[in-house]
Scaffold this motif. Structure first.
Motif, mmCIF file in Angstrom:
data_model
loop_
_atom_site.group_PDB
_atom_site.id
_atom_site.type_symbol
_atom_site.label_atom_id
_atom_site.label_comp_id
_atom_site.label_asym_id
_atom_site.label_seq_id
_atom_site.Cartn_x
_atom_site.Cartn_y
_atom_site.Cartn_z
ATOM 1 N N GLN A 119 13.612 9.659 2.092
ATOM 2 C CA GLN A 119 12.872 8.401 1.969
ATOM 3 C C GLN A 119 11.382 8.658 1.763
ATOM 4 O OE1 GLN A 119 14.025 6.484 5.631
ATOM 5 N NE2 GLN A 119 15.833 5.517 4.728
ATOM 6 N N LEU A 120 10.850 9.637 2.479
ATOM 7 C CA LEU A 120 9.435 9.961 2.319
ATOM 8 C C LEU A 120 9.151 10.515 0.934
ATOM 9 C CD1 LEU A 120 8.512 11.575 5.768
ATOM 10 C CD2 LEU A 120 8.142 9.235 4.974
ATOM 11 N N LEU A 123 8.835 7.692 -1.346
ATOM 12 C CA LEU A 123 7.657 6.889 -1.043
ATOM 13 C C LEU A 123 6.371 7.536 -1.543
ATOM 14 C CD1 LEU A 123 6.444 4.415 0.453
ATOM 15 C CD2 LEU A 123 6.405 5.820 2.517
ATOM 16 N N GLU A 124 6.364 8.864 -1.659
ATOM 17 C CA GLU A 124 5.128 9.583 -1.980
ATOM 18 C C GLU A 124 4.511 9.120 -3.298
ATOM 19 O OE1 GLU A 124 3.528 14.193 -2.517
ATOM 20 O OE2 GLU A 124 5.529 13.792 -1.709
ATOM 21 N N LEU A 126 4.382 6.305 -4.547
ATOM 22 C CA LEU A 126 3.790 4.970 -4.437
ATOM 23 C C LEU A 126 2.459 4.985 -3.693
ATOM 24 C CD1 LEU A 126 7.012 2.975 -3.466
ATOM 25 C CD2 LEU A 126 6.091 3.378 -5.753
ATOM 26 N N LEU A 127 2.037 6.149 -3.222
ATOM 27 C CA LEU A 127 0.820 6.233 -2.424
ATOM 28 C C LEU A 127 -0.401 6.427 -3.313
ATOM 29 C CD1 LEU A 127 2.076 8.626 0.405
ATOM 30 C CD2 LEU A 127 2.052 6.129 0.403
ATOM 31 N N GLN A 132 -1.645 10.832 -1.162
ATOM 32 C CA GLN A 132 -0.687 11.792 -1.717
ATOM 33 C C GLN A 132 -1.137 13.225 -1.442
ATOM 34 O OE1 GLN A 132 0.033 11.160 -5.872
ATOM 35 N NE2 GLN A 132 1.410 9.445 -5.543
ATOM 36 N N GLU A 217 6.135 -1.104 -8.055
ATOM 37 C CA GLU A 217 7.392 -0.362 -7.938
ATOM 38 C C GLU A 217 7.384 0.889 -8.806
ATOM 39 O OE1 GLU A 217 9.859 -2.952 -11.287
ATOM 40 O OE2 GLU A 217 10.297 -3.183 -9.151
#
Length: 261
Positions: A119-120, A123-124, A126-127, A132, A217
């Protein structure tokens, strides 16, 4: 280790003797080649056994520790000369159950960490860039030795550190400096005012360009916008950097729609 080195040194010597004799027939050469293949096969099997041992060693050590505890308890009970056989069996079964429970929980934790890391990883992207970079620095702390696999505790520690950095960044205002490309493909040096980890504004150092950034997204998106009041963004940054008196500042807020903005 001494026997392993001896095989490695003797084999090239045997091959050298075969070449120097010159009179050795093809059958003997084939036999020597077969011996080389056997030796290489043994080396590969040895490496495989060593890898399996390294993978199983933590669990085996855990079992040994539990068995040592069981041994001490049984010895203590036997020394009292009043130990009932059924009680010994109950203790033994209890220890086995505890060991099984511990192994099960360890497996569940390993699966949970694996899901969390996945999950991480998603997610990375999107940072914002500075966050990042912080995450990548944490990931770089994992074991980098050739053939080494990061331990469960080590991976969990990195994941928790990344989540902590995300929470800290998302709960504060940050000002950073970065180069962005405008619509004409020119590199513009700007100051960025982040409001958490999902929204930001920017203004060029001379106040000519302004715009906003937000997470979508598809990742973080920066947009130049001539309709924005660059002076308000500059004033907000100046207040944050304590170069202007505190005051209310109005900044535009554009919500993402359809994943494009």
């Amino acid at each position: 280790m001494r026997n392993k080195s001896a095989r490695f040194l003797i084999l090239p010597l045997a091959l050298s003797c075969t070449v120097l004799l010159g009179g050795v027939n093809a059958q003997e050469v084939a036999k020597a080649d077969h011996m080389v293949e056997q030796w290489l096969s043994l080396e590969r099997q040895n490496s495989s056994l060593e890898s399996d041992w390294q993978a199983q060693q933590p669990l085996l050590l855990q079992r040994i520790s539990l068995l040592e505890i069981e041994k001490k308890q049984l010895q203590a009970m036997l020394s009292e000369k009043s130990t009932d056989t059924s009680e010994v069996e109950q203790k033994r079964f209890k220890l086995i159950e505890e060991q099984s429970s511990l192994e099960s929980k360890q497996e569940q934790l390993a699966q949970g960490v694996k899901v969390l890391l996945g999950q991480l990883s998603g997610l990375e992207r999107l940072l914002p860039t500075p966050l990042q970079q912080n995450w990548q620095q944490e990931s770089a702390n994992l074991s980098t030795d050739v053939g080494a696999t990061p331990q469960l505790a080590e991976r969990l520690q990195v994941a928790l550190a990344q989540l902590t950095k995300l929470a800290e960044f998302d709960q504060r205002i940050s000002v950073l400096q970065q180069t962005l490309l405008n619509q004409q493909g020119e590199q513009i040096l700007v100051k960025q005012l982040y409001l958490g980890a999902g929204l930001a504004w920017f203004v060029s150092l001379d106040g000519t360009y302004a715009g906003s950034g937000q997470v979508t997204e598809n990742g973080w998106v920066w947009q130049f916008d001539d309709s924005l009041d660059s002076s308000e963004i500059s004033r907000a940054i100046a207040i944050f950097e304590k170069q202007a008196e505190p005051d209310f500042v109005q900044l535009p807020l554009k919500l993402a729609t359809g994943g494009s903005r």
